[in-house]
Write a protein that holds these residues in place. Structure first.
Motif, short mmCIF file in Angstrom:
data_model
loop_
_atom_site.label_atom_id
_atom_site.label_comp_id
_atom_site.label_asym_id
_atom_site.label_seq_id
_atom_site.Cartn_x
_atom_site.Cartn_y
_atom_site.Cartn_z
N UNK A 103 1.10 -1.32 -0.29
CA UNK A 103 0.11 -0.29 -0.01
C UNK A 103 0.23 1.02 -0.41
N UNK A 106 3.64 1.71 -0.57
CA UNK A 106 4.30 1.21 -2.56
C UNK A 106 3.95 2.16 -2.95
N UNK A 107 2.37 1.68 -3.71
CA UNK A 107 1.55 2.45 -4.38
C UNK A 107 1.68 4.25 -4.20
N UNK A 108 1.34 4.58 -2.71
CA UNK A 108 1.50 5.72 -2.04
C UNK A 108 2.32 6.23 -2.70
N UNK A 109 3.52 5.96 -2.92
CA UNK A 109 5.25 6.63 -3.11
C UNK A 109 4.72 6.52 -4.44
N UNK A 110 4.05 5.32 -5.47
CA UNK A 110 3.94 5.62 -6.80
C UNK A 110 3.31 6.88 -7.47
N UNK A 111 2.58 6.87 -6.68
CA UNK A 111 1.34 8.20 -6.80
C UNK A 111 2.09 9.21 -7.33
#
Lengths: 112, 112, 112, 112
Positions: free
Chosen positions: C32, C34-39
């Motif tokens: 989760x 990591x996806x916020x990082x990608x965001x």
């Protein structure tokens, strides 16, 4: 999609897999498959040409994402297509044409 | 789904967002939304009861995953529903009922 | 990192959160975050200039990924830094300089 | 970690891979590896016993997450360990012991 739901229920019940298909586990699987879908684009530039191999890979991984998404929604009695239409309506209001025109990330875009 | 595709095309073109909607960026967005879907289940036990709030959150996040998935497939001329049926057929062969019955992770399950 | 582990253990135990911090839940949280990082990079072009706001966001999200990663490894008695060195060694062999030079995705690159 | 950064820079430059290692691409890779880490726990119950095989898989996947995370931070001149300590300090304030004790998801927990 209705026909897909029917096939997936039969597939699951024939194998006695309902015990593993908790909503939480299905949500995990959606995420794992989404990352495999993203992997098709790893190290590619934004404007790389789409070739047949890429298209085939995306086709298969996108389908896997959908299969788990459909099963998750089925397990919670959610009408996925109706929910999608609802969110499009929400987005049409949230991002008015005037203020969003050509703007990559209008306020709240991340919530789209 | 066809109607959804039409609405999403119009939504995108009204805002001149096609420039941002490269296949790579759409795949990124599918993954981000999938993780937000997973976040609905963060810290919950597998067998936690489903309440109305959870269902509403899942409904909205699952819809967002679908919206980007549909747009990604549309951008590559992929028929998502047909691809999903294809993969179910593949899985029916890959996981024979006999050897898969009640087994959480038969050989190659991760590839489902 | 050792000092970080100590602080995280105390943080967790002070709040009686060990009950939620199963390895599975910590792995979910890594994903989760990591996806916020990608965001932070959603809708940005590959060559967009890095500004101060982006750097601050990445700093915070990357740290959150590390915090869960460290806790997951601690819960399984894994030495994360040693494991990372091990994988670099593996990659040095897997991607020989000659055949990898300037090639975005050498065979097995996805496994890096 | 400093030694790790040095090795990763040399690894990258020996192969002329800096051209692919944009911050955006590294963030994508962090997410992909995080999902592979999560895959180790797919279909497992929360309280499944940890065996040697699981530990080995987690060790390798967690290391891969760290490798990309370190490279991303290096590319943006972020001190990852310092940022992690900063966030622990933030969390100590955000989740006071009194109100967080034994509560899985205190207000704003998702932001941890």
């Amino acid at each position: 999609v209705d026909k897909l739901i029917e096939r997936l229920r039969k597939f699951r019940d024939d194998r006695d897999w309902a015990q593993f298909h908790t909503p939480k586990n299905l949500a995990i699987s959606v995420t794992i498959e989404a990352a495999e879908l993203l992997e098709c684009f790893q190290w590619r530039s934004d404007d790389a040409r789409t070739d047949k191999e890429l298209k085939g890979n995306v086709e298969s991984e996108a389908a896997d994402v959908l299969l788990y998404l459909v099963q998750l929604c089925d397990s919670l009695n959610i009408d996925l297509i109706q929910a999608a239409h609802h969110n499009v309506g929400r987005n049409e209001h949230r991002f008015p044409v005037d203020s969003s025109l050509g703007v990559a990330k209008p306020k709240d875009r991340e919530a789209q």
